[in-house]
Design a protein around this motif. Structure first.
Motif, PDB file in Angstrom:
ATOM      1  N   PRO A  16       1.648  18.534  -7.353  1.00  0.00           N
ATOM      2  CA  PRO A  16       0.844  17.803  -8.410  1.00  0.00           C
ATOM      3  C   PRO A  16       2.672  17.298  -8.760  1.00  0.00           C
ATOM      4  O   PRO A  16       2.609  16.259  -9.378  1.00  0.00           O
ATOM      5  CB  PRO A  16       1.059  18.802  -9.539  1.00  0.00           C
ATOM      6  CG  PRO A  16      -0.118  20.023  -9.191  1.00  0.00           C
ATOM      7  CD  PRO A  16       1.156  20.312  -7.617  1.00  0.00           C
ATOM      8  N   GLU A  17       3.698  17.655  -8.544  1.00  0.00           N
ATOM      9  CA  GLU A  17       5.047  16.659  -8.922  1.00  0.00           C
ATOM     10  C   GLU A  17       4.989  15.730  -7.898  1.00  0.00           C
ATOM     11  O   GLU A  17       5.018  14.747  -8.222  1.00  0.00           O
ATOM     12  CB  GLU A  17       5.998  17.528  -9.032  1.00  0.00           C
ATOM     13  CG  GLU A  17       5.957  19.180 -10.047  1.00  0.00           C
ATOM     14  CD  GLU A  17       5.399  20.133  -8.787  1.00  0.00           C
ATOM     15  OE1 GLU A  17       4.987  20.404  -8.293  1.00  0.00           O
ATOM     16  OE2 GLU A  17       5.836  21.297  -9.505  1.00  0.00           O
ATOM     17  N   SER A  19       2.509  14.254  -6.543  1.00  0.00           N
ATOM     18  CA  SER A  19       1.065  13.041  -7.282  1.00  0.00           C
ATOM     19  C   SER A  19       1.671  12.662  -7.919  1.00  0.00           C
ATOM     20  O   SER A  19       1.986  10.707  -8.195  1.00  0.00           O
ATOM     21  CB  SER A  19       0.008  13.592  -7.440  1.00  0.00           C
ATOM     22  OG  SER A  19      -0.931  14.442  -6.234  1.00  0.00           O
ATOM     23  N   SER A  20       2.581  12.560  -9.264  1.00  0.00           N
ATOM     24  CA  SER A  20       2.896  12.298 -10.306  1.00  0.00           C
ATOM     25  C   SER A  20       3.330  11.211  -9.530  1.00  0.00           C
ATOM     26  O   SER A  20       4.372  10.450 -10.615  1.00  0.00           O
ATOM     27  CB  SER A  20       3.846  13.237 -11.238  1.00  0.00           C
ATOM     28  OG  SER A  20       4.655  14.142 -11.030  1.00  0.00           O
ATOM     29  N   SER A  22       3.957   9.902  -7.291  1.00  0.00           N
ATOM     30  CA  SER A  22       2.769   7.763  -6.630  1.00  0.00           C
ATOM     31  C   SER A  22       3.964   7.538  -5.950  1.00  0.00           C
ATOM     32  O   SER A  22       3.947   5.823  -5.735  1.00  0.00           O
ATOM     33  CB  SER A  22       2.299   6.781  -7.936  1.00  0.00           C
ATOM     34  OG  SER A  22       1.731   7.333  -9.355  1.00  0.00           O
TER      35      SER A  22
END
Length: 156
Positions: A16-17, A19-20, A22
Protein backbone atom coordinates in the motif's frame (compact mmCIF):
# COMPACT_ATOMS: atom_id res chain seq x y z
CA UNK A 1 11.82 -13.29 -2.11
CA UNK A 2 10.12 -10.23 -3.59
CA UNK A 3 11.80 -6.95 -4.46
CA UNK A 4 11.23 -4.35 -1.78
CA UNK A 5 7.81 -2.73 -2.13
CA UNK A 6 6.10 -5.87 -3.49
CA UNK A 7 4.40 -8.90 -1.95
CA UNK A 8 2.30 -11.92 -2.87
CA UNK A 9 3.08 -15.45 -4.09
CA UNK A 10 4.31 -14.10 -7.46
CA UNK A 11 5.55 -10.72 -6.15
CA UNK A 12 3.06 -8.84 -8.32
CA UNK A 13 1.19 -6.98 -5.55
CA UNK A 14 2.44 -3.54 -4.58
CA UNK A 15 2.58 -2.69 -0.90
CA UNK A 16 0.00 0.00 0.00
CA UNK A 17 2.88 2.41 0.72
CA UNK A 18 4.14 1.90 -2.85
CA UNK A 19 0.69 2.29 -4.40
CA UNK A 20 0.37 5.69 -2.75
CA UNK A 21 3.63 6.81 -4.46
CA UNK A 22 2.03 6.30 -7.93
CA UNK A 23 5.35 5.56 -9.63
CA UNK A 24 5.65 6.84 -13.21
CA UNK A 25 6.04 4.61 -16.25
CA UNK A 26 9.45 2.86 -16.52
CA UNK A 27 10.02 3.08 -12.76
CA UNK A 28 9.26 0.90 -9.76
CA UNK A 29 8.84 1.29 -6.03
CA UNK A 30 11.97 0.31 -4.16
CA UNK A 31 13.47 0.73 -0.71
CA UNK A 32 16.40 3.10 -0.29
CA UNK A 33 19.29 1.00 1.04
CA UNK A 34 20.47 3.70 3.47
CA UNK A 35 17.24 5.16 4.84
CA UNK A 36 14.85 2.23 4.31
CA UNK A 37 12.36 4.72 2.83
CA UNK A 38 10.23 3.59 -0.14
CA UNK A 39 10.71 5.65 -3.32
CA UNK A 40 10.25 5.44 -7.09
CA UNK A 41 13.42 4.48 -8.98
CA UNK A 42 13.92 4.22 -12.73
CA UNK A 43 14.18 0.72 -14.21
CA UNK A 44 17.57 -0.42 -15.57
CA UNK A 45 18.27 1.34 -18.90
CA UNK A 46 16.23 4.40 -17.89
CA UNK A 47 17.27 7.66 -16.24
CA UNK A 48 15.42 10.41 -14.40
CA UNK A 49 14.45 13.44 -16.53
CA UNK A 50 12.32 15.75 -14.43
CA UNK A 51 9.55 13.58 -13.02
CA UNK A 52 9.76 10.92 -15.74
CA UNK A 53 12.09 8.02 -16.46
CA UNK A 54 13.35 8.17 -20.04
CA UNK A 55 15.34 5.65 -22.04
CA UNK A 56 19.11 6.10 -21.72
CA UNK A 57 20.40 6.94 -25.20
CA UNK A 58 24.02 5.75 -25.60
CA UNK A 59 24.16 7.61 -28.94
CA UNK A 60 24.46 10.89 -27.03
CA UNK A 61 28.04 9.83 -26.29
CA UNK A 62 30.65 8.94 -28.93
CA UNK A 63 30.12 5.15 -28.83
CA UNK A 64 30.57 4.51 -32.56
CA UNK A 65 33.44 5.23 -34.96
CA UNK A 66 33.67 8.80 -36.28
CA UNK A 67 32.65 7.53 -39.76
CA UNK A 68 29.63 5.59 -38.45
CA UNK A 69 26.04 6.35 -37.46
CA UNK A 70 24.58 5.43 -34.08
CA UNK A 71 21.00 4.10 -33.94
CA UNK A 72 19.22 4.13 -30.56
CA UNK A 73 17.36 0.80 -30.43
CA UNK A 74 16.00 0.77 -26.87
CA UNK A 75 16.80 1.50 -23.23
CA UNK A 76 20.59 1.85 -23.12
CA UNK A 77 20.87 -0.10 -26.40
CA UNK A 78 22.25 0.96 -29.77
CA UNK A 79 23.65 -0.21 -33.09
CA UNK A 80 26.64 1.25 -34.94
CA UNK A 81 26.66 1.21 -38.76
CA UNK A 82 29.44 2.51 -41.00
CA UNK A 83 28.47 5.44 -43.22
CA UNK A 84 28.24 5.11 -46.99
CA UNK A 85 31.70 4.69 -48.52
CA UNK A 86 33.05 2.90 -45.43
CA UNK A 87 33.05 -0.73 -44.34
CA UNK A 88 33.38 -2.36 -40.94
CA UNK A 89 31.34 -3.14 -37.84
CA UNK A 90 30.53 0.47 -36.86
CA UNK A 91 33.11 0.54 -34.08
CA UNK A 92 35.89 0.44 -36.67
CA UNK A 93 35.17 1.78 -40.16
CA UNK A 94 37.65 1.84 -43.03
CA UNK A 95 37.21 3.79 -46.28
CA UNK A 96 36.23 1.61 -49.24
CA UNK A 97 38.55 1.95 -52.25
CA UNK A 98 36.55 0.84 -55.34
CA UNK A 99 39.80 0.61 -57.32
CA UNK A 100 40.80 -2.46 -55.28
CA UNK A 101 37.91 -4.50 -56.72
CA UNK A 102 37.77 -5.22 -60.48
CA UNK A 103 39.68 -2.00 -61.27
CA UNK A 104 36.70 0.02 -59.97
CA UNK A 105 34.67 -0.97 -63.05
CA UNK A 106 37.17 0.76 -65.36
CA UNK A 107 38.24 -0.97 -68.61
CA UNK A 108 41.80 -2.18 -67.78
CA UNK A 109 42.99 -2.05 -71.43
CA UNK A 110 42.25 1.68 -71.88
CA UNK A 111 41.72 3.25 -68.44
CA UNK A 112 43.12 3.42 -64.93
CA UNK A 113 41.03 3.69 -61.78
CA UNK A 114 41.71 6.75 -59.58
CA UNK A 115 40.56 6.72 -55.93
CA UNK A 116 38.82 10.04 -55.16
CA UNK A 117 37.48 9.41 -51.65
CA UNK A 118 35.69 6.83 -49.50
CA UNK A 119 33.62 4.67 -51.84
CA UNK A 120 34.36 6.93 -54.83
CA UNK A 121 36.61 6.66 -57.86
CA UNK A 122 36.87 7.74 -61.49
CA UNK A 123 38.27 6.22 -64.66
CA UNK A 124 41.08 8.17 -66.38
CA UNK A 125 42.30 7.38 -69.90
CA UNK A 126 45.72 5.70 -70.15
CA UNK A 127 48.46 7.50 -72.14
CA UNK A 128 47.74 7.18 -75.89
CA UNK A 129 43.98 7.04 -75.30
CA UNK A 130 41.37 9.81 -75.38
CA UNK A 131 37.90 10.15 -73.86
CA UNK A 132 35.10 8.94 -76.08
CA UNK A 133 31.70 10.57 -75.55
CA UNK A 134 30.22 8.63 -72.62
CA UNK A 135 31.75 5.28 -73.65
CA UNK A 136 35.15 5.36 -72.00
CA UNK A 137 38.47 5.79 -73.80
CA UNK A 138 39.60 4.97 -77.33
CA UNK A 139 43.03 4.84 -78.95
CA UNK A 140 44.19 8.28 -80.14
CA UNK A 141 44.47 8.70 -83.88
CA UNK A 142 48.20 8.94 -84.55
CA UNK A 143 47.79 9.62 -88.28
CA UNK A 144 48.81 13.08 -89.47
CA UNK A 145 48.64 14.45 -93.03
CA UNK A 146 52.28 13.56 -93.79
CA UNK A 147 52.53 10.36 -91.73
CA UNK A 148 52.54 8.01 -94.72
CA UNK A 149 53.33 8.07 -98.45
CA UNK A 150 50.64 9.69 -100.58
CA UNK A 151 49.68 6.29 -102.02
CA UNK A 152 49.46 4.58 -98.61
CA UNK A 153 46.72 4.41 -96.01
CA UNK A 154 47.50 5.41 -92.42
CA UNK A 155 45.99 3.46 -89.52
CA UNK A 156 46.64 3.76 -85.82
Amino acid sequence: TCFSGYKGPTCDQELPECSSLSCQENSRCTEDSLTGKLECRCLPGYTKAGLQCVSVNPCLRPVCHADASCIHTGPNQHLCACNQGYSGDGRVCMPVNPCQTQNGGCAPESTSCVYTGPGKSRCDCLPGFERRSGEGCTLKDACKPASCHKNANCST
